[in-house]
Design a protein around this motif. Structure first.
Motif, PDB file in Angstrom:
ATOM      1  N   CYS A  20      -0.971   7.231  13.738  1.00 51.94           N
ATOM      2  CA  CYS A  20      -1.555   6.602  12.555  1.00 51.94           C
ATOM      3  C   CYS A  20      -0.622   5.530  11.996  1.00 51.94           C
ATOM      4  O   CYS A  20       0.591   5.768  11.838  1.00 51.94           O
ATOM      5  N   ARG A  21      -1.192   4.362  11.708  1.00 52.77           N
ATOM      6  CA  ARG A  21      -0.498   3.356  10.909  1.00 52.77           C
ATOM      7  C   ARG A  21      -0.892   3.607   9.462  1.00 52.77           C
ATOM      8  O   ARG A  21      -2.074   3.600   9.123  1.00 52.77           O
ATOM      9  N   VAL A  22       0.108   3.848   8.628  1.00 50.61           N
ATOM     10  CA  VAL A  22      -0.159   4.284   7.259  1.00 50.61           C
ATOM     11  C   VAL A  22       0.420   3.285   6.264  1.00 50.61           C
ATOM     12  O   VAL A  22       1.599   2.906   6.362  1.00 50.61           O
ATOM     13  N   ALA A  23      -0.409   2.857   5.316  1.00 49.72           N
ATOM     14  CA  ALA A  23       0.042   1.990   4.225  1.00 49.72           C
ATOM     15  C   ALA A  23       0.608   2.862   3.121  1.00 49.72           C
ATOM     16  O   ALA A  23      -0.089   3.734   2.589  1.00 49.72           O
ATOM     17  N   THR A  24       1.889   2.639   2.783  1.00 51.85           N
ATOM     18  CA  THR A  24       2.552   3.436   1.752  1.00 51.85           C
ATOM     19  C   THR A  24       3.189   2.523   0.716  1.00 51.85           C
ATOM     20  O   THR A  24       3.444   1.346   0.969  1.00 51.85           O
ATOM     21  N   TRP A  25       3.440   3.067  -0.442  1.00 59.20           N
ATOM     22  CA  TRP A  25       4.123   2.368  -1.534  1.00 59.20           C
ATOM     23  C   TRP A  25       5.296   3.250  -1.952  1.00 59.20           C
ATOM     24  O   TRP A  25       5.176   4.084  -2.856  1.00 59.20           O
ATOM     25  N   PRO A  26       6.451   3.092  -1.309  1.00 61.36           N
ATOM     26  CA  PRO A  26       7.565   4.040  -1.492  1.00 61.36           C
ATOM     27  C   PRO A  26       8.036   4.177  -2.927  1.00 61.36           C
ATOM     28  O   PRO A  26       8.477   5.258  -3.334  1.00 61.36           O
ATOM     29  N   ASP A  27       7.958   3.110  -3.700  1.00 63.55           N
ATOM     30  CA  ASP A  27       8.476   3.150  -5.066  1.00 63.55           C
ATOM     31  C   ASP A  27       7.382   3.012  -6.116  1.00 63.55           C
ATOM     32  O   ASP A  27       7.647   2.650  -7.252  1.00 63.55           O
ATOM     33  N   GLY A  28       6.149   3.261  -5.722  1.00 61.03           N
ATOM     34  CA  GLY A  28       5.067   3.215  -6.685  1.00 61.03           C
ATOM     35  C   GLY A  28       4.158   2.023  -6.500  1.00 61.03           C
ATOM     36  O   GLY A  28       4.449   1.099  -5.726  1.00 61.03           O
TER      37      GLY A  28
END
Length: 405
Positions: A20-28
């Motif tokens: 899976c390629r996952v879009a994340t926002w590590p710091d919010g």
């Protein structure tokens, strides 16, 4: 944090895994999006899914694992998509968490689900059984001036029929083992899942919701230090519950799935035909336990002798929330009031109608009177507490002041 699966494709070296390629926002959500690669074995992992991402370095409470970057069957994996069991939200491990399309990207999942409550761990000494219920702790804090104790209104439920199940305490146990046993039948109940507010309160303290009837008893055990039990009336024969010493050699399959063989004189609840149904004050039996098909229950509230319960629990090596409280002491005057409050909650959440209350024995008379010597209190505690403050505190804790001598 809440994430989005940009793409999910078959793992080149494993039939049951997906890359899976996952879009994340590590710091919010205010920060930029970072794309990471995750290897996932959940059957519902797919392109477009909104889920919960845990990056490397996260402690996963459901497994006890601290995540690290790795290689799974030859493919890099950086973090994981979480299931409810991995986050200790439920036992569901059939797939990863799926959130609605409007879930806010990058927001902490604990905040999104309203689970970010502070947790207080209270270590209770054996001489403070009043603190084994949330209300007892609240009363203590309020007496100290930290907030106000909310009133607890007890309105008895008027029964509409005679209970088809009676209760009887063996004469040899009335003086000590079980001075008071009360209960009533509630018929026409629906034992489905409990409402979200009740499930959330139980989950917040680490208890797993089971069903409305069981959740209600757990709510009163933890909330008011009033352990209760519900019997499925359809499984109680002879129209009677009798509390008596075991003869020795009786077997009981308890709700923890284990079978216990009782020794002589250990306290037992049996039905009218003598079939063991419950280990008194410790744990109910599987045979008369409530299920989704239960429509008629006997709600029990009793006072059990601390020493008797402790001895039986220790001999059988059973630890339960009920045993923990009864062996330290619960309020004997709250047996029937607790039954009334629980009856009301059963009617509100499960429907039905209640019988008249049946009981055997009577509440223990624990009233005591002592002379308050303010100077002696000061010398004992080593603090200069004014006499008026001593009286105010004692009154707030529920003591009655009849003047000083």
């Amino acid at each position: 944090r809440i994430c989005r699966v940009i793409e999910a494709v078959q793992h080149p070296n494993a039939d049951r895994l997906r890359v899976c390629r996952v879009a994340t926002w590590p710091d919010g959500p205010e920060t930029g999006m970072v794309e990471v690669q995750v290897v996932c074995g959940a059957p519902n992992a797919r392109t477009g899914l909104i889920g919960v991402f845990a990056p490397p370095g996260t402690h996963v409470p459901g497994t006890g694992v601290d995540l690290k970057p790795g290689v799974i069957r030859g493919v890099e994996a950086n973090g994981m998509l979480c299931s409810e069991r991995e986050l200790m939200l439920s036992d569901n491990h059939d797939g990863i968490i799926e959130l609605p399309e409007d879930a806010p990207m990058g927001v902490r999942f604990v905040d999104y689900r309203g689970l970010n409550d502070p947790v207080f761990e209270v270590k209770v000494t054996p001489n403070r059984p009043d603190a084994l219920g949330i209300r007892g702790i609240a009363r203590d804090l309020a007496a100290r001036g930290l907030g106000r104790l909310k009133p607890l209104e007890i309105v008895p439920v008027q029964g509409s029929f005679d209970s088809p199940v009676g209760v009887r305490i063996a004469p040899s146990l009335k003086a000590k083992g079980c001075p008071h046993f009360a209960g009533r039948v509630i018929r026409g109940v629906r034992n489905g899942p409990s409402p979200d507010w009740l499930q959330n309160r139980l989950k917040a303290i680490g208890l797993r919701p089971i069903s409305a009837l069981v959740d209600i008893t757990n709510f009163f055990t933890i909330g008011l230090n009033r352990p209760l039990h519900v019997f499925d009336v359809a499984k109680v024969r002879g129209g009677m519950l009798q509390i008596h010493p075991a003869e020795g050699g009786e077997d009981l399959l308890a709700l923890d799935g284990r079978t216990y063989r009782l020794a002589a004189d250990q306290m037992l609840i049996s039905d009218g035909e003598g079939t063991p149904e419950s280990l008194a004050g410790i744990m109910g039996g599987e045979a008369s336990g409530c299920t989704a098909e239960t429509t008629e229950v006997f709600l029990e509230s009793a006072y059990w002798d601390p020493i008797t319960v402790a001895a039986t629990g220790r001999a059988l090596k059973i630890n339960s929330d009920a045993r923990y409280r009864f062996e330290r002491g619960v309020d004997p005057a709250f047996t029937v009031p607790g039954l009334e409050l629980a009856t009301r909650m059963v009617l509100d959440l499960c429907g039905g109608e209640a019988s008249h209350v049946v009981h055997d024995g009577a509440p223990l008379d624990t009233t005591r009177a002592y002379r308050l010597d303010p100077a002696r209190v000061i010398s004992l505690v080593g603090m200069d507490i004014p006499e008026g403050e001593q009286i105010r505190t004692l009154t707030a804790l529920g003591f009655t002041m009849d003047g000083l001598m």
